[in-house]
Motif scaffolding. Structure first.
Motif, short mmCIF file in Angstrom:
data_model
loop_
_atom_site.label_atom_id
_atom_site.label_comp_id
_atom_site.label_asym_id
_atom_site.label_seq_id
_atom_site.Cartn_x
_atom_site.Cartn_y
_atom_site.Cartn_z
N UNK A 73 0.85 -1.19 0.00
CA UNK A 73 0.00 0.00 0.00
C UNK A 73 0.88 1.24 0.00
N UNK A 74 1.95 1.17 0.81
CA UNK A 74 2.84 2.32 0.94
C UNK A 74 3.48 2.68 -0.40
N UNK A 75 4.03 1.67 -1.05
CA UNK A 75 4.70 1.98 -2.31
C UNK A 75 3.73 2.51 -3.36
N UNK B 180 10.58 16.40 -2.49
CA UNK B 180 11.64 15.99 -1.57
C UNK B 180 11.11 14.85 -0.70
N UNK B 181 12.01 14.10 -0.08
CA UNK B 181 11.57 13.02 0.82
C UNK B 181 10.63 13.57 1.88
N UNK B 182 10.93 14.75 2.36
CA UNK B 182 10.10 15.35 3.39
C UNK B 182 8.70 15.67 2.85
N UNK B 183 8.64 16.34 1.70
CA UNK B 183 7.34 16.67 1.10
C UNK B 183 6.54 15.41 0.83
N UNK B 184 7.24 14.41 0.33
CA UNK B 184 6.57 13.17 -0.02
C UNK B 184 5.96 12.52 1.23
N UNK B 185 6.73 12.51 2.31
CA UNK B 185 6.21 11.92 3.53
C UNK B 185 5.01 12.70 4.04
N UNK B 186 5.12 14.01 3.99
CA UNK B 186 4.00 14.86 4.43
C UNK B 186 2.72 14.53 3.67
N UNK B 187 2.86 14.38 2.37
CA UNK B 187 1.69 14.08 1.54
C UNK B 187 1.19 12.67 1.80
N UNK B 188 2.12 11.75 1.98
CA UNK B 188 1.74 10.36 2.16
C UNK B 188 0.99 10.12 3.46
N UNK B 189 1.40 10.87 4.49
CA UNK B 189 0.78 10.69 5.79
C UNK B 189 -0.73 10.98 5.75
N UNK C 213 2.56 5.88 7.91
CA UNK C 213 3.73 5.63 7.06
C UNK C 213 4.94 6.36 7.63
N UNK C 214 6.07 5.68 7.62
CA UNK C 214 7.25 6.26 8.26
C UNK C 214 8.21 6.86 7.24
N UNK C 215 9.08 7.72 7.75
CA UNK C 215 10.11 8.31 6.91
C UNK C 215 10.99 7.21 6.33
N UNK C 216 11.30 6.20 7.14
CA UNK C 216 12.16 5.12 6.63
C UNK C 216 11.55 4.50 5.39
N UNK C 217 10.26 4.31 5.43
CA UNK C 217 9.59 3.68 4.30
C UNK C 217 9.68 4.58 3.08
N UNK C 218 9.57 5.87 3.30
CA UNK C 218 9.70 6.79 2.19
C UNK C 218 11.10 6.67 1.59
N UNK C 219 12.10 6.72 2.45
CA UNK C 219 13.47 6.63 1.95
C UNK C 219 13.73 5.29 1.27
#
Lengths: 147, 147
Positions: free
Chosen positions: A28-30, A45-54, A60-66
């Motif tokens: 689901x995360x991917x 950016x990884x940060x923006x992406x995580x913000x949107x994904x949350x 969803x964790x930052x590690x998963x984003x990275x």
DNA sequence: TTGCACTTGGGAATTCATTTGCATATAGTA
DNA sequence: TACTATATGCAAATGAATTCCCAAGTGCAA
């Protein structure tokens, strides 16, 4: 390492499993991450992406984003864009594959794709230098921030 | 965040003639660093600068390089240049003050100044966006590395 | 020349992005 | 549906660049 790539279907929201074989499981995360990158249509950016994904997957964790950014980049699904003095941003490889440049908004810190290229850059080179690549980044205010 | 530099306490009267007054003492280290930046005539990273400085002042420390870069930048003697995916580089403010761009050599990792600018960049902007600045970085091999 | 406030050297500490270890959850298949 | 290899979430560990701390050194005004 690099697996042969089958022709793309349409957008990657729910792609045929075979297209992502080199990537492993379709979690689901991917799927969400890839969908966000495709939907936003600008380098994230990884940060923006995580913000949107949350917003869609609150845990969803930052590690998963990275981890996924790394895997997606290795699989040539996405491509890194670097802007001076900024974290790397990622956009769909499909978009990155046609030559373009970027705009960095100083208001919202977003990066946007720009069409076209001024050309004539080879003329800037000193004698004996060889040109392999070039990067152009315009900065200022995007439409929203300029208003 | 460092505290702002305070005015000289002990000595009341001090000739304000020099543009370097804000810089404080003229130490051997600072003179050498500034001389190297001027002599090399290309943007130098803190690491490159330290490497070059050690040749003339074997015991100069990285801290001193960083401290002086900060002070010199605050005093507008030098100016930072950022290249995507690279450490910042510094060049004389005097050089930086006339519009130019940069070349990054993938062989020796040096950055060189380029004369001129292709122009026509405003045409790349989407409607409503405002342009405040632009950066162009060419990359490839410099004369030495291309040979 | 002297005195002392500002600098330096060097190592420790910080910062911040990114990676990793591990227990748990789960995709994909048998 | 059950099973197992992978992926995830969280927290701790890295790594690289830069800054800080402080004892010792030094520029410079008097």
């Amino acid at each position: 390492m690099s697996a042969p790539r089958k022709p793309r279907a349409t957008t990657a929201a729910r792609p045929p499993a075979s297209a992502q074989e080199a990537l492993g499981r379709t979690t689901r995360q991917r799927s969400a991450l890839l969908a966000i990158i495709a939907r936003e249509a600008r380098p994230l950016s990884p940060y923006e992406l995580h913000e949107l994904a949350v917003r869609e997957l609150p845990s969803i964790s930052q590690s998963t984003v990275y981890r996924n950014l790394r895997a997606l980049e290795a699989a040539r699904e996405i491509h890194a864009v670097s802007i001076p003095g900024q974290q790397p941003r990622y956009e769909l490889a499909e978009i990155a594959s046609h030559h373009h440049h970027h705009f960095h908004c100083r208001g919202c810190d977003r990066v946007y794709d720009l069409e076209g290229c001024p050309g004539g850059l080879r003329g800037l080179l000193p004698r004996g230098f060889t040109l392999e690549e070039h990067t152009i980044v315009l900065s200022g205010k995007c439409r929203t921030c300029a208003a």
